[in-house]
Design a protein around this motif. Structure first.
Motif, short mmCIF file in Angstrom:
data_model
loop_
_atom_site.label_atom_id
_atom_site.label_comp_id
_atom_site.label_asym_id
_atom_site.label_seq_id
_atom_site.Cartn_x
_atom_site.Cartn_y
_atom_site.Cartn_z
N LEU A 1 -20.16 20.15 -19.43
CA LEU A 1 -18.84 19.73 -18.93
C LEU A 1 -18.07 20.93 -18.41
O LEU A 1 -17.90 21.93 -19.12
CB LEU A 1 -18.04 19.09 -20.07
CG LEU A 1 -16.55 18.81 -19.77
CD1 LEU A 1 -16.40 17.78 -18.66
CD2 LEU A 1 -15.81 18.38 -21.02
N PHE B 1 -15.86 12.96 -14.53
CA PHE B 1 -15.43 12.53 -15.87
C PHE B 1 -13.90 12.66 -15.88
O PHE B 1 -13.36 13.62 -16.43
CB PHE B 1 -16.12 13.46 -16.87
CG PHE B 1 -15.74 13.29 -18.30
CD1 PHE B 1 -15.90 12.08 -18.94
CD2 PHE B 1 -15.26 14.37 -19.03
CE1 PHE B 1 -15.57 11.94 -20.28
CE2 PHE B 1 -14.92 14.24 -20.36
CZ PHE B 1 -15.08 13.02 -20.98
N TYR C 1 -15.18 4.26 -23.61
CA TYR C 1 -14.82 5.60 -24.10
C TYR C 1 -14.11 5.45 -25.45
O TYR C 1 -13.07 4.78 -25.54
CB TYR C 1 -13.91 6.25 -23.06
CG TYR C 1 -13.68 7.73 -23.20
CD1 TYR C 1 -14.73 8.61 -23.47
CD2 TYR C 1 -12.41 8.27 -23.04
CE1 TYR C 1 -14.52 9.97 -23.56
CE2 TYR C 1 -12.18 9.64 -23.14
CZ TYR C 1 -13.25 10.48 -23.40
OH TYR C 1 -13.03 11.83 -23.49
N TYR D 1 -19.45 6.01 -25.10
CA TYR D 1 -19.24 7.46 -25.24
C TYR D 1 -18.41 7.70 -26.49
O TYR D 1 -17.23 7.36 -26.53
CB TYR D 1 -18.52 7.96 -23.98
CG TYR D 1 -18.39 9.46 -23.78
CD1 TYR D 1 -18.21 10.35 -24.84
CD2 TYR D 1 -18.40 9.99 -22.50
CE1 TYR D 1 -18.09 11.71 -24.62
CE2 TYR D 1 -18.27 11.35 -22.26
CZ TYR D 1 -18.11 12.21 -23.34
OH TYR D 1 -17.97 13.56 -23.11
N GLU E 1 -16.51 10.21 -28.54
CA GLU E 1 -15.85 11.47 -28.15
C GLU E 1 -14.98 12.00 -29.29
O GLU E 1 -14.04 11.32 -29.72
CB GLU E 1 -14.98 11.17 -26.92
CG GLU E 1 -13.98 12.24 -26.52
CD GLU E 1 -14.66 13.45 -25.91
OE1 GLU E 1 -15.06 14.34 -26.68
OE2 GLU E 1 -14.78 13.47 -24.66
N GLY F 1 -13.37 14.77 -28.82
CA GLY F 1 -12.34 15.52 -28.10
C GLY F 1 -12.84 16.92 -27.79
O GLY F 1 -13.52 17.55 -28.61
N SER F 2 -12.52 17.39 -26.58
CA SER F 2 -12.99 18.72 -26.19
C SER F 2 -12.39 19.77 -27.11
O SER F 2 -11.18 19.77 -27.37
CB SER F 2 -12.60 19.01 -24.73
OG SER F 2 -13.27 20.17 -24.31
N GLY F 3 -13.25 20.64 -27.64
CA GLY F 3 -12.80 21.67 -28.57
C GLY F 3 -12.55 21.16 -29.97
O GLY F 3 -11.88 21.83 -30.77
N ALA F 4 -13.11 19.99 -30.29
CA ALA F 4 -12.93 19.44 -31.65
C ALA F 4 -13.44 20.43 -32.69
O ALA F 4 -14.39 21.18 -32.45
CB ALA F 4 -13.69 18.12 -31.77
N GLY G 1 -16.85 19.10 -29.68
CA GLY G 1 -17.01 19.98 -30.84
C GLY G 1 -18.43 20.40 -31.14
O GLY G 1 -18.68 20.96 -32.21
N ILE G 2 -19.36 20.18 -30.22
CA ILE G 2 -20.74 20.62 -30.46
C ILE G 2 -20.84 22.09 -30.04
O ILE G 2 -20.63 22.43 -28.88
CB ILE G 2 -21.74 19.70 -29.73
CG1 ILE G 2 -21.70 18.34 -30.44
CG2 ILE G 2 -23.15 20.30 -29.73
CD1 ILE G 2 -22.53 17.26 -29.82
N VAL H 1 -22.83 15.79 -24.43
CA VAL H 1 -21.97 16.53 -23.50
C VAL H 1 -21.37 17.74 -24.24
O VAL H 1 -20.80 17.58 -25.32
CB VAL H 1 -20.82 15.64 -22.97
CG1 VAL H 1 -20.00 16.39 -21.93
CG2 VAL H 1 -21.37 14.34 -22.41
N GLY I 1 -19.01 21.37 -23.56
CA GLY I 1 -18.18 22.08 -22.59
C GLY I 1 -17.47 23.29 -23.15
O GLY I 1 -17.67 24.42 -22.72
N ASN I 2 -16.64 23.06 -24.15
CA ASN I 2 -15.71 24.08 -24.63
C ASN I 2 -16.38 25.39 -25.04
O ASN I 2 -15.88 26.47 -24.71
CB ASN I 2 -14.92 23.49 -25.81
CG ASN I 2 -13.66 24.24 -26.07
OD1 ASN I 2 -13.63 25.14 -26.89
ND2 ASN I 2 -12.61 23.92 -25.32
#
Ligand code: 1GP
Length: 253
Positions: free
Chosen positions: A23, A78, A129, A173, A175, A177-180, A205-206, A224, A226-227
């Motif tokens: 991402l 996305f 989502y 999906y 989720e 949350g980005s940066g979880a 958060g992965i 997915v 990203g962070n």
């Protein structure tokens, strides 16, 4: 309407091939960092690159055009809202935030962008989502003004995902949350997977190969990430390679 990307997802799932998406948030992809990311992605090609974010200020178009020229991945939009629509991608996740009860993110943004999307002829993948509590307030939670599903409420997560499937959505999906701080719990992924017929995406958060493995083992078809690449872009190579090795293991057949 085209179904190229969705067919790829279905075929990979059928072949028990796990997929990884990187991402990229347009706001975080600039200057030397972007050049570095591109050089890594050229040789470590993920199944998909997702472009978007719940709150982006930068234009998605210029980033997508650059990625398409430089990298051999399918690019999937996305979007956090209708203003992020771009017809330059290979497909669009048409996200409905069905864990929430805010009409704006269930149908409102969709109405705003529907005609432009239809006219573009783009492949559209309707996606359920579902926001899961990830240890801190996520941007999705704040921006959408919706509450995530509590981490220990597997039954709610299952019912929500199945409702999405029954409404005709093609992907679910989960989720965090980005940066979880913490990813979606593997047992929740597993419960949802066992009750669902459509492919399952997991993200948020992965940060480690162990997290990625846990999501795959629990039943995620596509993960997915990203962070973590914002501070450690070299992890792209590790995660892409991990997925490749995971898919080559004989016990996955
Ligand atoms: C967020 O699921 C994605 O929408 C990825 O999450 O940025 O925490 O990896 P991270």
């Amino acid at each position: 309407m085209k179904h190229t990307i969705y067919r790829k997802i279905l075929l990979n799932r059928e072949a028990k091939q796990k997929m990884i998406a990187v991402l990229l948030d347009p706001d975080q992809c600039r200057g030397r960092h972007l050049v570095h990311l591109i050089s890594i992605l050229k040789t470590n090609v993920p199944d998909f690159i997702f472009v978007g974010g719940s709150h982006t200020l930068s234009s998605t178009d210029s980033l997508i055009e650059l990625l398409k020229e430089e990298i051999n991945s399918d690019i999937i939009l996305f979007p956090g809202n209708a203003s992020q629509f771009s017809d330059k991608v290979d497909a669009l996740l048409f996200l409905s935030l069905i864990s929430g009860r805010n009409a704006e993110f269930l149908i409102g943004q969709h109405v705003n962008s529907a005609i432009a999307i239809k006219k573009s002829g783009l492949e559209v993948i309707p996606t359920a989502y579902i926001l899961i509590e990830g240890g801190k307030t996520s941007s999705v939670e704040y921006i959408s003004n919706t509450r995530p599903i509590p981490r220990d409420k597997n039954e709610i997560a299952i019912s929500t995902a199945v409702a999405g499937e029954l409404l005709g959505m093609h992907l679910a999906y989960l989720e965090a949350g980005s940066g979880a701080e913490i990813p979606v719990p593997p047992d929740m992924i597993n419960f949802v997977k066992n009750n669902l017929s459509i492919p399952l995406i997991v993200g948020g958060g992965i940060k480690t190969e162990e997290d990625l493995k846990a999501a795959y083992e629990a039943g995620a078809d596509l993960v997915v990430i990203g962070n973590v690449f914002e501070s450690e872009p070299e992890k792209i190579e590790k995660f892409v390679q991990f997925t490749k090795n995971y898919n080559e293991k004989p016990e996955q057949d």
